[in-house]
Enzyme design. Structure first.
Site, PDB file in Angstrom:
ATOM      1  N   LYS A 116      85.278  98.085  33.763  1.00 37.82           N
ATOM      2  CA  LYS A 116      85.164  96.761  34.634  1.00 37.82           C
ATOM      3  C   LYS A 116      86.271  96.299  35.090  1.00 37.82           C
ATOM      4  O   LYS A 116      87.581  96.484  34.553  1.00 37.82           O
ATOM      5  CB  LYS A 116      84.152  95.852  33.776  1.00 37.82           C
ATOM      6  CG  LYS A 116      83.510  94.742  34.755  1.00 37.82           C
ATOM      7  CD  LYS A 116      82.264  95.276  35.146  1.00 37.82           C
ATOM      8  CE  LYS A 116      81.553  94.438  36.172  1.00 37.82           C
ATOM      9  NZ  LYS A 116      80.255  94.979  36.333  1.00 37.82           N
TER      10      LYS A 116
HETATM   11  P1  NAD Z   1      76.676  88.738  44.871  1.00 35.89           P
HETATM   12  O1  NAD Z   1      78.104  88.232  45.028  1.00 35.89           O
HETATM   13  O2  NAD Z   1      76.299  89.517  45.980  1.00 35.89           O
HETATM   14  O3  NAD Z   1      75.778  87.445  44.606  1.00 35.89           O
HETATM   15  C1  NAD Z   1      75.729  86.566  43.730  1.00 35.89           C
HETATM   16  C2  NAD Z   1      74.705  85.467  43.967  1.00 35.89           C
HETATM   17  O4  NAD Z   1      74.800  84.461  42.803  1.00 35.89           O
HETATM   18  C3  NAD Z   1      75.003  84.646  45.247  1.00 35.89           C
HETATM   19  O5  NAD Z   1      73.712  84.305  45.828  1.00 35.89           O
HETATM   20  C4  NAD Z   1      75.642  83.399  44.566  1.00 35.89           C
HETATM   21  O6  NAD Z   1      75.744  82.467  45.824  1.00 35.89           O
HETATM   22  C5  NAD Z   1      74.968  83.137  43.229  1.00 35.89           C
HETATM   23  N1  NAD Z   1      75.877  82.202  42.548  1.00 35.89           N
HETATM   24  C6  NAD Z   1      77.173  82.255  42.037  1.00 35.89           C
HETATM   25  N2  NAD Z   1      77.360  81.390  41.480  1.00 35.89           N
HETATM   26  C7  NAD Z   1      76.386  80.811  41.024  1.00 35.89           C
HETATM   27  C8  NAD Z   1      76.037  79.655  40.130  1.00 35.89           C
HETATM   28  N3  NAD Z   1      76.791  79.148  39.487  1.00 35.89           N
HETATM   29  N4  NAD Z   1      74.495  79.635  39.952  1.00 35.89           N
HETATM   30  C9  NAD Z   1      73.763  80.127  40.713  1.00 35.89           C
HETATM   31  N5  NAD Z   1      73.969  81.266  41.466  1.00 35.89           N
HETATM   32  C10 NAD Z   1      75.234  81.329  41.661  1.00 35.89           C
HETATM   33  O7  NAD Z   1      76.586  89.272  43.553  1.00 35.89           O
HETATM   34  P2  NAD Z   1      75.553  90.716  43.146  1.00 35.89           P
HETATM   35  O8  NAD Z   1      76.349  92.069  43.228  1.00 35.89           O
HETATM   36  O9  NAD Z   1      74.514  90.195  43.644  1.00 35.89           O
HETATM   37  O10 NAD Z   1      75.692  90.569  41.587  1.00 35.89           O
HETATM   38  C11 NAD Z   1      74.883  89.553  40.748  1.00 35.89           C
HETATM   39  C12 NAD Z   1      74.795  90.097  39.370  1.00 35.89           C
HETATM   40  O11 NAD Z   1      74.237  91.267  39.134  1.00 35.89           O
HETATM   41  C13 NAD Z   1      76.005  89.896  38.596  1.00 35.89           C
HETATM   42  O12 NAD Z   1      75.563  89.647  37.353  1.00 35.89           O
HETATM   43  C14 NAD Z   1      76.361  91.373  38.458  1.00 35.89           C
HETATM   44  O13 NAD Z   1      77.357  91.738  37.661  1.00 35.89           O
HETATM   45  C15 NAD Z   1      75.180  91.953  38.435  1.00 35.89           C
HETATM   46  N6  NAD Z   1      75.131  93.355  38.756  1.00 35.89           N
HETATM   47  C16 NAD Z   1      75.350  93.863  40.141  1.00 35.89           C
HETATM   48  C17 NAD Z   1      75.217  95.098  40.558  1.00 35.89           C
HETATM   49  C18 NAD Z   1      75.439  95.630  41.946  1.00 35.89           C
HETATM   50  O14 NAD Z   1      75.358  96.728  42.159  1.00 35.89           O
HETATM   51  N7  NAD Z   1      76.019  94.749  42.809  1.00 35.89           N
HETATM   52  C19 NAD Z   1      74.829  95.994  39.451  1.00 35.89           C
HETATM   53  C20 NAD Z   1      74.791  95.779  38.351  1.00 35.89           C
HETATM   54  C21 NAD Z   1      74.787  94.271  37.924  1.00 35.89           C
END
Ligand code: NAD
Length: 459
Positions: A116
């Site tokens: 990571k």
């Molecule tokens: P992203 O940046 O595209 O979206 C994150 C979202 O969370 C946004 O809408 C943001 O406004 C919101 N956010 C941020 N801080 C916040 C808070 N304090 N309270 C509420 N909402 C908040 O990120 P993503 O890629 O969608 O990732 C989201 C989660 O999924 C993370 O935990 C990430 O590790 C996990 N994840 C992502 C992937 C991927 O392929 N992108 C894969 C596995 C896991």
């Protein structure tokens, strides 16, 4: 949170120690020592790399940006994991997320290890040019430890295909003549990314929920109805009726999960609330998710925060504070933002009886234990959000072979793999009354322990 992952790994190892058919050539004192070694190996990262990126800003000043790359374990293959761009990134968080990647890949049989990365910035306050420089510097500082056969980063919170394109371009520039397509995944399709990669995590998140309920539980409803397993009783209460859902986080994962629920042809599932870092939007009659997706695409990823903005896109919704979503009276709560969202402070206020972890580690140990004891089904992160890494593996393969799959082929492989994992896990979950997280960890730890033993890593 880190303690939670550690303690479940320890519990899984204790259960395996008692199971005499597992690694049966190890007996007595040798066996105890081997299991102590396994615990030490699995709960400690191989390396933690930290750098302070020197970045000149457009205004003329130079800043130093703390950034990380953690290599947790590579027994199953090259390290793999996203790079998070967020102001709250810290070493402990990156280590724990790398640990979860090791477990996730082992659970879904993906031949990658766990890694990571993180950059301590709020990407919204930097210009595009500055973000480009930050990405270039990240690759220069970590060039020695990344690469298609060593460690393959991907997007995470705050980063996406634009950042992966920039990073791959820099990797290519500073490693002339070496293969580079497999150095980063989550790239744009024109740069060798896979069709379907952007949607893969959200699609997989919704699929795990839908498969558990509509395929597994429905198919086994007669047997499960005579079971005393509390999770079986919860699931049966969800069959054959309209459901309501709330989705926390409306980024890459949350917006696609919400769209999948909105369009689901199998279950009548009304998305009544979505939220992001600014607001919660609520409409008991269901939100217009495609209109909100269009809005965020044009507004740097943010949901509407005012009545004027909602009117402009013709969406009817009440505007509430961002936390209200967590305790709403809905059937299903999809968590797709950050970690530690359900915790000691709000665990007793949660009303959803099914929770799906699109985000990594969104539920603390206290909340997890409390909700699980009350029969709430929690589909854990390592099971639900593996779609991204499964399709990243397909992207990595396509980069090596320069042969590309159609979107349909990608989704078939993605859902086939996730379905196979669910088929392996669910019979045990609805048999023994252990939380699903524990069941998943036992499978991951079993696979990793066998590989580590066969690789001679326990001497
Ligand atoms: P992203 O940046 O595209 O979206 C994150 C979202 O969370 C946004 O809408 C943001 O406004 C919101 N956010 C941020 N801080 C916040 C808070 N304090 N309270 C509420 N909402 C908040 O990120 P993503 O890629 O969608 O990732 C989201 C989660 O999924 C993370 O935990 C990430 O590790 C996990 N994840 C992502 C992937 C991927 O392929 N992108 C894969 C596995 C896991």
């Amino acid at each position: 949170m880190e303690d939670q992952t550690r303690s479940i790994v320890e519990q899984s190892l204790n259960a395996l120690l008692e199971n005499e058919t597992f690694l049966s050539d190890l007996q007595g004192e040798m066996r105890n020592k081997a299991f102590t070694s396994l615990n030490a190996i699995l709960s400690t990262p191989n390396q933690i790399h930290k750098s302070f990126l020197r970045v000149p800003l457009e205004g003329g000043e130079v800043v130093r940006i703390p950034s990380y790359r953690v290599h947790h374990n590579d027994a199953l293959g090259p390290y793999k994991g996203g790079i998070r761009f967020h102001e709250s990134v810290n070493e402990e968080e990156v280590v724990n997320l790398a640990f979860l990647m090791t477990l996730k890949n082992a659970l879904h049989n993906v031949p990658f290890g766990g890694g990571k990365g993180g950059i301590v910035i709020n990407p919204k306050v930097y210009s595009e040019k500055e973000l480009n420089r930050i990405c270039i510097k990240y690759v220069r500082y970590f060039n020695d430890i990344i690469g298609p056969e060593k460690d393959i980063p991907a997007p995470d919170v705050g980063s996406g295909e634009r950042e992966m394109d920039w990073m791959m371009a820099e990797y290519k520039k500073i490693n002339p003549g070496k293969p580079y397509h497999g150095s980063f995944t989550g790239k744009s399709v024109v740069n060798g990314g896979s069709l379907g990669r952007r949607e893969a995590t959200g699609k997989g998140v919704y699929f795990t929920f839908r498969y558990l309920l509509n395929d597994y539980v429905k198919r086994n409803a007669i047997n499960l109805s005579s079971s005393t397993n509390p999770f079986a009783q919860t699931a049966l209460g969800y069959l054959d009726r309209p459901l309501t859902s709330a989705v926390q986080g409306f980024g890459n994962v949350g917006s696609v999960t919400a769209l999948e629920a909105f369009r689901c042809p199998h279950i009548q599932n009304k998305v009544v609330a979505v939220s992001d870092r600014n607001v919660t939007l609520y409409n008991p009659d269901g939100l217009d998710i495609p209109a909100l997706v269009d809005f965020t695409a044009k507004n740097r990823g943010d949901l509407p925060t005012t009545a004027e903005q909602l009117n402009a896109v013709n969406v009817t919704a009440e505007i509430q504070s961002r936390e209200t979503i967590l305790t709403m009276d809905v059937d299903v709560l999809f968590l797709a933002a950050l970690e530690n969202q359900l915790n000691d402070a709000n665990k007793s206020l949660v009303k959803a009886r099914m929770i799906v972890e699109g985000a990594n580690a969104p539920t603390t140990q206290e909340a997890d234990e409390y909700l699980s004891k009350n029969g709430v089904i929690i589909i854990p992160d390592i099971l639900a959000n593996a779609g991204g890494v499964i399709v990243s593996y397909l992207e990595w393969l396509q980069g090596r072979e320069t042969q590309f799959l159609t979107e349909e082929q990608v989704y078939n492989q993605l859902l086939g793999q996730m379905g196979a994992t669910l088929d392996m896990i669910l019979p045990q979950y609805f048999g023994d009354p252990f939380p699903l997280r524990q069941n998943c960890y036992i499978h991951s730890v079993t696979r990793l322990s066998t590989v580590l033993y066969r690789q001679g890593k326990l001497y």
